[in-house]
Design a protein around this motif. Sequence first.
Motif, short mmCIF file in Angstrom:
data_model
loop_
_atom_site.label_atom_id
_atom_site.label_comp_id
_atom_site.label_asym_id
_atom_site.label_seq_id
_atom_site.Cartn_x
_atom_site.Cartn_y
_atom_site.Cartn_z
N VAL A 120 -5.82 -15.34 20.57
CA VAL A 120 -4.44 -14.43 21.23
C VAL A 120 -4.85 -13.31 22.05
O VAL A 120 -6.26 -13.01 22.17
CB VAL A 120 -3.77 -13.89 19.98
CG1 VAL A 120 -3.07 -14.91 19.11
CG2 VAL A 120 -4.61 -12.94 18.91
N PRO A 121 -4.22 -12.79 22.71
CA PRO A 121 -4.74 -11.75 23.64
C PRO A 121 -5.25 -10.37 22.80
O PRO A 121 -5.03 -10.47 21.59
CB PRO A 121 -3.43 -11.15 24.32
CG PRO A 121 -2.62 -12.28 24.22
CD PRO A 121 -2.91 -13.13 23.26
N PRO A 122 -6.09 -9.75 23.34
CA PRO A 122 -6.94 -8.81 22.67
C PRO A 122 -5.96 -7.76 22.09
O PRO A 122 -6.55 -7.10 21.17
CB PRO A 122 -7.83 -7.93 23.75
CG PRO A 122 -7.86 -8.87 24.92
CD PRO A 122 -6.57 -9.72 24.77
N ASP A 123 -4.77 -7.44 22.30
CA ASP A 123 -3.89 -6.49 21.81
C ASP A 123 -3.04 -7.45 20.67
O ASP A 123 -1.92 -6.54 20.48
CB ASP A 123 -3.24 -5.70 22.79
CG ASP A 123 -2.23 -6.97 23.64
OD1 ASP A 123 -2.28 -8.07 23.80
OD2 ASP A 123 -1.45 -6.38 24.42
N ALA A 124 -3.25 -8.44 20.30
CA ALA A 124 -2.12 -9.12 19.46
C ALA A 124 -3.04 -9.45 18.25
O ALA A 124 -2.59 -10.33 17.60
CB ALA A 124 -1.62 -10.27 20.04
N PRO A 202 -18.92 4.44 10.96
CA PRO A 202 -18.18 5.07 9.56
C PRO A 202 -16.84 4.69 9.40
O PRO A 202 -16.50 4.61 8.44
CB PRO A 202 -18.49 6.46 9.75
CG PRO A 202 -19.68 6.60 10.63
CD PRO A 202 -19.61 5.39 11.75
N ARG A 203 -16.16 4.50 10.68
CA ARG A 203 -14.69 3.92 10.43
C ARG A 203 -14.57 2.71 9.80
O ARG A 203 -13.56 2.53 9.05
CB ARG A 203 -14.09 4.01 12.04
CG ARG A 203 -14.04 5.66 12.73
CD ARG A 203 -13.71 5.28 14.17
NE ARG A 203 -14.27 4.32 14.83
CZ ARG A 203 -14.04 3.73 16.09
NH1 ARG A 203 -12.89 3.95 16.65
NH2 ARG A 203 -14.96 2.81 16.67
N LEU A 317 -10.72 -5.55 12.57
CA LEU A 317 -10.99 -6.28 13.83
C LEU A 317 -11.00 -5.42 14.97
O LEU A 317 -12.02 -5.61 15.91
CB LEU A 317 -9.92 -7.54 13.89
CG LEU A 317 -10.21 -8.42 12.74
CD1 LEU A 317 -8.90 -9.55 13.13
CD2 LEU A 317 -11.40 -9.09 12.70
N TYR A 318 -10.40 -4.46 15.16
CA TYR A 318 -10.23 -3.78 16.31
C TYR A 318 -11.36 -2.58 16.26
O TYR A 318 -12.06 -2.33 17.22
CB TYR A 318 -8.86 -2.91 16.29
CG TYR A 318 -7.71 -3.45 16.74
CD1 TYR A 318 -7.95 -3.76 18.29
CD2 TYR A 318 -6.72 -3.72 16.12
CE1 TYR A 318 -6.75 -4.38 18.50
CE2 TYR A 318 -5.62 -4.22 16.51
CZ TYR A 318 -5.80 -4.82 17.75
OH TYR A 318 -4.31 -5.38 18.51
N PRO A 324 -17.09 -9.84 14.97
CA PRO A 324 -15.75 -10.25 14.49
C PRO A 324 -16.12 -11.10 13.08
O PRO A 324 -15.23 -10.90 12.14
CB PRO A 324 -15.16 -11.08 15.39
CG PRO A 324 -16.62 -11.36 16.33
CD PRO A 324 -17.41 -10.01 16.13
N ARG A 325 -17.25 -11.68 13.25
CA ARG A 325 -17.23 -12.42 11.97
C ARG A 325 -17.90 -11.79 10.65
O ARG A 325 -17.17 -12.03 9.58
CB ARG A 325 -18.50 -13.83 12.10
CG ARG A 325 -17.79 -14.48 13.17
CD ARG A 325 -18.65 -15.91 12.81
NE ARG A 325 -18.39 -16.90 14.23
CZ ARG A 325 -19.13 -17.97 14.46
NH1 ARG A 325 -19.83 -18.31 13.31
NH2 ARG A 325 -18.92 -18.60 15.56
N LEU A 326 -18.73 -11.00 10.95
CA LEU A 326 -19.24 -10.17 9.78
C LEU A 326 -17.97 -9.25 9.18
O LEU A 326 -17.96 -8.86 8.00
CB LEU A 326 -20.72 -9.32 9.92
CG LEU A 326 -21.93 -10.26 10.15
CD1 LEU A 326 -22.99 -9.30 10.42
CD2 LEU A 326 -22.02 -11.28 9.06
#
Length: 403
Positions: A120-124, A202-203, A317-318, A324-326
């Motif tokens: 999907v698009p990056p913002d979805a 940290p986030r 994910l953001y 992304p995988r880890l």
Amino acid sequence: MPFALYLLALAVFAQGTSEFMLSGLVPDIAHDLRVSVPAAGSLTSAYAVGMVVGAPLMAVMALRWSRRRALLTFLIVFLLVHVVGAVTTSFGLLLATRAVGALAGAGFLAVAVATAAGMVPPDAKGRATSVLLGGVTVACVAGVPAGALLGQAWGWRSAFWAVALISVPAVLAIVRSVPPGTAGGAEGGPGARGEARALRDPRLLVVLLLGALVNGATFCAFTYLAPLVTAVTGMGAGAVPVVLALFGAGSFAGVTLAGRLADRRPGRVLAVGGSALLLGWVALAFAAGDPVAVCVLVFVQGALSFGVGSTLISQVLYVAVGAPRLAGGFATAALNVGAAVGPWAGGVAIGSGLGFRSPLWVSASLVAVALAVALAGACAAHLTGRGAAAHRTGGAAATRAGR
């Protein structure tokens, strides 16, 4: 949303059904394989441990593969171990299949989260995550009761066959819809070391902790809904499936609604939803003797629990866009840590003589801790931002004075 994403959700539905369906099959398995009921119950524990340990480990291993190869490998292994489980007469082998199936399921979910975000698009990403996790909520609503009914009608082995058959369309969808890609990270991305560096933010640790706490609260209450309904609310045993279905229906509604909001207003979803979740567990604890209030609040709490939980996963994910995988693997592990610790904490409360309302108070406490952690993290980020701004201002002033 791409149609292939819904077929990935079908695989997640099969895995969610497999994880929870044994709650209605344990007595039959114990009788058929001539083991004790507690021994048969260890099949659930083996799956839970495999999910917690397997998610990050399988995600690391999958970094060497393309997404399609990883998804196919994990899903085919998951399918095959259920076929073995359906035909074996050995309890030891069945126990091993549960552990291996959990490892494969954890690896699949970790890669599927990243794959869904890439479709999907990056913002979805939030909406894509909600579609994927919709498979888990549908498993709670339909998969687990259906597994129990199959077990009653044709024996416990039929439920294992059903899980294997449900996985077949997803295998075909992956072959047709997921591109071959390249090995290493996110289809030629940073690889294991690059993704590991991205996980130091940290986030991300804060979001993972929040996910574990919220999911712990969810499964603490969900695990002990049956005795609450019968012993506290005073409804008959026949009402238990209805109440559980209400929770599952609320979960599906929450995931669907949150998916439409999580990408645009994640902070508002988490702040408002988290606060409402805390108040809802407290309200349910006080109103547990009223059947109407219980039915309404169970639906609402299911919606809030999974709405907030799915939003937290999308935020992983953001935050960890470079891993992304880890990140998906650690998110899966965090959720399963919560799913293991929450019911344990609720059981401790009941075992201490605090009654069947006590798991609701444990759930409220876990959400309260999550809100405190989120507030502390926000304050720390604000102070860090102010300090950095002051440092930049001071440096600019010193430069001007030097001139």
